[in-house]
Design an enzyme around this catalytic site. Structure first.
Site, short mmCIF file in Angstrom:
data_model
loop_
_atom_site.label_atom_id
_atom_site.label_comp_id
_atom_site.label_asym_id
_atom_site.label_seq_id
_atom_site.Cartn_x
_atom_site.Cartn_y
_atom_site.Cartn_z
N TYR A 93 0.83 -1.20 0.00
CA TYR A 93 0.00 0.00 0.00
C TYR A 93 0.87 1.26 0.00
CZ TYR A 93 -3.73 3.26 1.05
OH TYR A 93 -4.64 4.28 0.97
N PHE A 126 -6.41 21.25 -23.45
CA PHE A 126 -7.24 20.17 -23.97
C PHE A 126 -8.52 20.14 -23.14
CE2 PHE A 126 -8.21 17.06 -26.83
CZ PHE A 126 -8.85 16.04 -26.17
N ASP A 127 -9.55 19.42 -23.62
CA ASP A 127 -10.88 19.63 -23.03
C ASP A 127 -10.98 19.21 -21.57
OD1 ASP A 127 -12.85 16.79 -23.92
OD2 ASP A 127 -10.69 16.94 -23.79
N ASP A 158 1.57 20.21 -19.34
CA ASP A 158 0.62 19.11 -19.58
C ASP A 158 1.31 18.26 -20.64
OD1 ASP A 158 -2.87 18.81 -20.61
OD2 ASP A 158 -1.20 17.40 -20.64
N ALA A 202 1.15 14.97 -21.87
CA ALA A 202 0.65 13.68 -22.37
C ALA A 202 1.52 13.16 -23.52
CB ALA A 202 -0.79 13.83 -22.82
N LYS A 247 -0.65 8.15 -22.98
CA LYS A 247 -0.11 8.48 -24.30
C LYS A 247 1.36 8.12 -24.31
CE LYS A 247 -3.92 11.15 -23.85
NZ LYS A 247 -4.76 11.16 -22.63
N HIS A 257 -19.33 16.15 -25.22
CA HIS A 257 -19.09 15.33 -26.42
C HIS A 257 -18.98 13.85 -26.08
CE1 HIS A 257 -15.41 16.74 -24.63
NE2 HIS A 257 -14.73 15.78 -25.22
C1 LIG Z 1 -3.24 16.97 -23.66
C2 LIG Z 1 -4.09 16.14 -22.73
N1 LIG Z 1 -4.06 16.40 -21.41
C3 LIG Z 1 -4.82 15.67 -20.53
C4 LIG Z 1 -5.65 14.66 -20.97
C5 LIG Z 1 -6.48 13.90 -19.95
O1 LIG Z 1 -5.86 12.66 -19.75
P1 LIG Z 1 -6.70 11.37 -19.30
O2 LIG Z 1 -7.48 11.77 -18.09
O3 LIG Z 1 -7.57 11.01 -20.45
O4 LIG Z 1 -5.65 10.34 -18.99
C6 LIG Z 1 -5.73 14.37 -22.34
C7 LIG Z 1 -6.63 13.31 -22.81
N2 LIG Z 1 -6.75 13.11 -24.05
C8 LIG Z 1 -7.64 12.15 -24.65
C9 LIG Z 1 -9.07 12.38 -24.20
C10 LIG Z 1 -10.06 11.81 -25.14
C11 LIG Z 1 -10.66 12.64 -26.07
C12 LIG Z 1 -11.54 12.12 -26.97
C13 LIG Z 1 -11.79 10.75 -26.98
C14 LIG Z 1 -11.19 9.91 -26.02
C15 LIG Z 1 -10.29 10.45 -25.12
C16 LIG Z 1 -7.46 12.29 -26.15
O5 LIG Z 1 -6.92 13.30 -26.61
O6 LIG Z 1 -7.82 11.38 -26.88
C17 LIG Z 1 -4.92 15.12 -23.24
O7 LIG Z 1 -4.94 14.87 -24.57
#
Ligand SMILES: Cc1ncc(COP(=O)(O)O)c(/C=N/[C@@H](Cc2ccccc2)C(=O)O)c1O
Length: 453
Positions: A70, A122-123, A211, A213, A254, A445
């Site tokens: 843990y 990102f969203d 950020d 990824a 990623k 979305h």
């Molecule tokens: C630059 C960046 N910063 C943080 C995160 C959050 O990370 P997490 O919480 O998902 O691990 C993401 C997630 N990106 C996925 C999300 C997605 C979008 C559409 C369809 C499926 C998934 C994507 O771009 O595909 C990111 O691109």
């Protein structure tokens, strides 16, 4: 240079293209939202490059060494050493995925009403700034989508300086540098821009969080396109890049080549303590952050594999290959192609569909019908509504994103994707826009229901 991938295949997962009438029925049953399709009804899944990559034999074998203690697990220390070696940040906290890192960081760093500035959010990152009461502000350099510029993900540092001067550093919680810049088309950010942004931030006493990824792909583009980096190893470029920041949030799904996982890492113990206070209640103890020990093992290996120059040349090369197939057929795409996806310019592809009938989404439906390809919209649908006015926010881009999973598909699959896109292009006038039949409040979305206009 060999044409083949820098790996051979040891395990396969069958896929198939179901008949067209079954695809039409499946899409209707999915409320015209590709997120509600069953994966078994999808032939080539380009919905996301997040968590959909293939792990290596080294990652799978490392998982057998997962220490499930843990607290203080040896797997955590393997991950910590790797992260510190790549980033120079001493304080490392795993999270279950990227948004776990975002929620933990923003809930501690943002006071309601504060601004958070970015080259472009990102969203989900934007969503977590808003959920913490912050006001996200994109300050992206303006470039035409179909003209070449080596670093279209850059922060507009003149806009950044003006914003700070106008609103006061005391009203800004931090700056977030998204590398690569997903919403701008997976476009890279140059080292010079990262350095300049950091210098501006320090002049005003502001924090810079990455950020990251897709940080390895960003290092690849710097190596390929920025003066003075051609002879540097991606890991050394990464080390320099991280020196121009105070910490990072990462979706490990990623460029850490794992199917689940996230990261927080900081240079400064105070930041670690403040953000760590949110990790324990939301994600778990600081040495596991919502993950199993075996996940930490796989992440430690994947972070290094993603920086391998041969892997990066193959990975980014496959995305370029798909882009060139489409561009040579006259399909309007963002140029140059980004690191993880080809972004089709749906506004140009479907000029007869108004932006608030979401052309980028309409095209995802057509691609699934044409060839069983699942894609996603990155545009006004994803951007959502202005929290203050409630109006749809119009995105600067209307993209349909073809995100390529890492080490999963071959170039023959890319040719199948290109055929589906080109067939849709040939009958583009028949493609119709969409309207909501069910619209969620946040990150709409993912779970919205639609009908054809
Ligand atoms: C630059 C960046 N910063 C943080 C995160 C959050 O990370 P997490 O919480 O998902 O691990 C993401 C997630 N990106 C996925 C999300 C997605 C979008 C559409 C369809 C499926 C998934 C994507 O771009 O595909 C990111 O691109």
């Amino acid at each position: 240079m060999p044409k083949g991938e820098p790996f051979k295949i040891k395990m396969v997962e069958p896929i198939r293209l179901i008949p067209r009438e079954e695809r039409e029925a499946a899409l209707k049953a999915a409320h015209y939202n590709p997120f509600f399709l069953r994966s078994s009804d999808v032939y080539i899944d380009l919905l996301t490059d997040s968590g959909t990559g293939a792990m290596s034999q080294f990652q799978w074998s490392a998982m057998m060494l997962g220490d499930e203690s843990y607290a203080g697990a040896s797997s955590y220390y393997k991950l910590k050493e790797t992260v510190t070696d790549i980033t120079g940040y001493e304080y490392v906290i795993p999270t279950h995925q990227g948004r776990g890192a975002e929620k933990s960081a923003f809930s501690q760093l943002i006071r309601p009403g504060m601004y958070v500035l970015s080259n472009m959010f990102f969203d989900t990152t934007r969503g977590h700034v808003q959920l913490a009461g912050g006001r996200p502000v994109d300050l992206l350099m303006d470039y035409p989508t179909d003209e070449f510029h080596p670093f279209k993900g850059n922060m507009d540092t003149a806009k950044l300086e003006r914003f700070i001067a106008e609103h006061g550093a005391e009203n800004i919680a931090c700056i977030v540098m998204t590398v690569t810049n997903n919403s701008a088309g997976g476009q890279p950010v140059s080292m010079a821009n990262i350095r300049e942004t950091y210098q501006i931030a320090k002049k005003h006493g502001l924090l810079v969080l990455f950020d990251v990824a897709r940080y390895a792909e960003n290092c690849h583009f710097i190596r390929m396109r920025e003066e003075g980096y051609a002879d540097k190893a991606p890991i050394d470029i990464a080390r320099e890049m991280f020196s121009y920041g105070d910490g990072l949030m990462m979706s490990a799904k990623k460029d850490a080549l794992v199917n689940i996982g996230g990261l927080l890492a900081f240079r400064d113990e105070d930041l670690f303590t403040r953000v760590g206070a949110a990790v324990v209640p939301f994600e778990g103890f600081l040495t596991y952050g919502g993950l199993a020990g075996r996940d930490l093992e796989a992440m430690a290996v994947g972070l290094r594999e993603a920086l391998d120059p041969d892997y990066l040349a193959y990975r980014v090369g496959q995305v370029q290959y798909l882009g060139e197939l489409l561009r040579s057929a006259g399909v309007p795409i963002q140029w140059p192609v980004g690191g993880h996806a080809v972004f089709i310019d749906a506004a140009k592809f479907l000029p007869h569909i108004p932006w608030d009938q979401f052309p980028g989404h309409a095209l995802t439906l057509a691609l699934y019908i044409e060839g069983g390809v699942r894609a996603v919209e990155v545009g006004s649908l994803m951007l959502g509504r202005d929290p203050e006015t409630g109006e749809n926010v119009r995105s600067p881009f209307e993209f349909t994103r073809l995100a390529i999973p890492r080490r999963v598909y071959t170039n023959q699959h890319m040719e199948d994707v290109a055929e589906a896109v080109i067939n849709a292009y040939k009958r583009r006038e028949e493609i119709r826009g969409v309207r909501f039949t069910k619209e969620p409040k946040v990150l709409r979305h993912f779970t919205a229901h639609f009908d054809l206009v």
